[in-house]
Write an enzyme that holds these catalytic residues in place. Structure first.
Site, short mmCIF file in Angstrom:
data_model
loop_
_atom_site.label_atom_id
_atom_site.label_comp_id
_atom_site.label_asym_id
_atom_site.label_seq_id
_atom_site.Cartn_x
_atom_site.Cartn_y
_atom_site.Cartn_z
N GLU A 117 0.86 -1.18 0.00
CA GLU A 117 0.00 0.00 0.00
C GLU A 117 0.90 1.23 0.00
O GLU A 117 1.96 1.22 0.62
CB GLU A 117 -0.91 0.05 1.23
CG GLU A 117 -2.01 -1.01 1.25
CD GLU A 117 -1.55 -2.30 1.91
OE1 GLU A 117 -2.23 -3.33 1.73
OE2 GLU A 117 -0.51 -2.28 2.62
N TYR A 137 7.33 2.33 -7.76
CA TYR A 137 6.86 0.94 -7.76
C TYR A 137 6.41 0.50 -9.14
O TYR A 137 6.60 -0.67 -9.52
CB TYR A 137 5.75 0.76 -6.72
CG TYR A 137 6.25 0.77 -5.31
CD1 TYR A 137 7.16 -0.19 -4.87
CD2 TYR A 137 5.84 1.74 -4.40
CE1 TYR A 137 7.65 -0.18 -3.57
CE2 TYR A 137 6.31 1.76 -3.10
CZ TYR A 137 7.22 0.79 -2.69
OH TYR A 137 7.70 0.80 -1.40
#
Length: 198
Positions: free
Chosen positions: A136, A148
């Site tokens: 998250e 990411y």
């Protein structure tokens, strides 16, 4: 180019060429790569891990007790550091692999050691022996989301009010064999969970 030297034991030595700065003097060039070693964190790293978190405001700010638990490997947690010049330059905490899945819970790299491949190397460790990896990231942390995605993650959804201090939605990201495109799911939030610590 990155060179990997895997000696006996559970540490991994990586030599990574540093990223070029935004502007370089005419004719200037790098001749010596940055060398760092990936290894399990030790309790003697605790103070440095807290410093890394404090210098990385986008990272989860875990307490000393939470970091100790991660270093000790409690609740299937693993805490790994990238050591450079005798000190920890980056850290990652993840849970797993459990049933082929891992979850990244915290990642921090010293500001002066960013864009040198350390973050990517730490994320790769979390993906070893895992078919899928989850994490998250705060909705406002666009830099983290972009990082990411460069590592192969994609947005799969959102958790409403997941984070505290300040309260904020979390974007759920996933890497692995069953990654789905983020599309509109990244804006639909379900009711949230706890903060990003163990």
């Amino acid at each position: 180019m990155q060179h990997v030297d895997k000696p006996p034991g559970d540490s991994l030595h990586l030599r990574v060429a540093p990223a070029a700065p935004a502007k370089m003097a005419h004719g200037a060039r790098y001749t010596e790569p940055v060398a760092f070693r990936i290894r399990p964190a030790q309790q003697s790293d605790l103070a440095r891990l807290l410093e890394l978190q404090a210098a990385s405001t986008e990272a989860a700010q875990w307490s000393a007790a939470q970091c100790r638990s991660a270093i000790a490997g409690e609740a299937a947690l693993r805490c790994i550091v990238a050591e450079w010049n005798g000190d920890a330059a980056g850290m990652i905490v993840f849970r797993g692999p459990v049933a082929g899945e891992s979850e990244i819970l915290n990642l921090a790299v010293a500001p002066e050691n960013r864009r040198q491949g350390i973050g990517r190397a730490l994320v790769r460790v979390a993906g070893e022996r895992s078919a899928e990896v989850y994490l998250e990231v705060r909705r406002s942390n666009l830099g983290g989301q972009a990082f990411y995605r460069r590592c192969g993650f994609e947005g799969t959804g959102c958790r409403k009010d997941y984070y505290r201090d300040p309260q904020e939605d979390a974007i759920v990201m996933k890497w692995g064999s069953a990654v789905t495109k983020c599309g509109s799911t990244a804006t639909k939030c379900s009711s949230g969970g706890a903060d990003g610590g163990p």
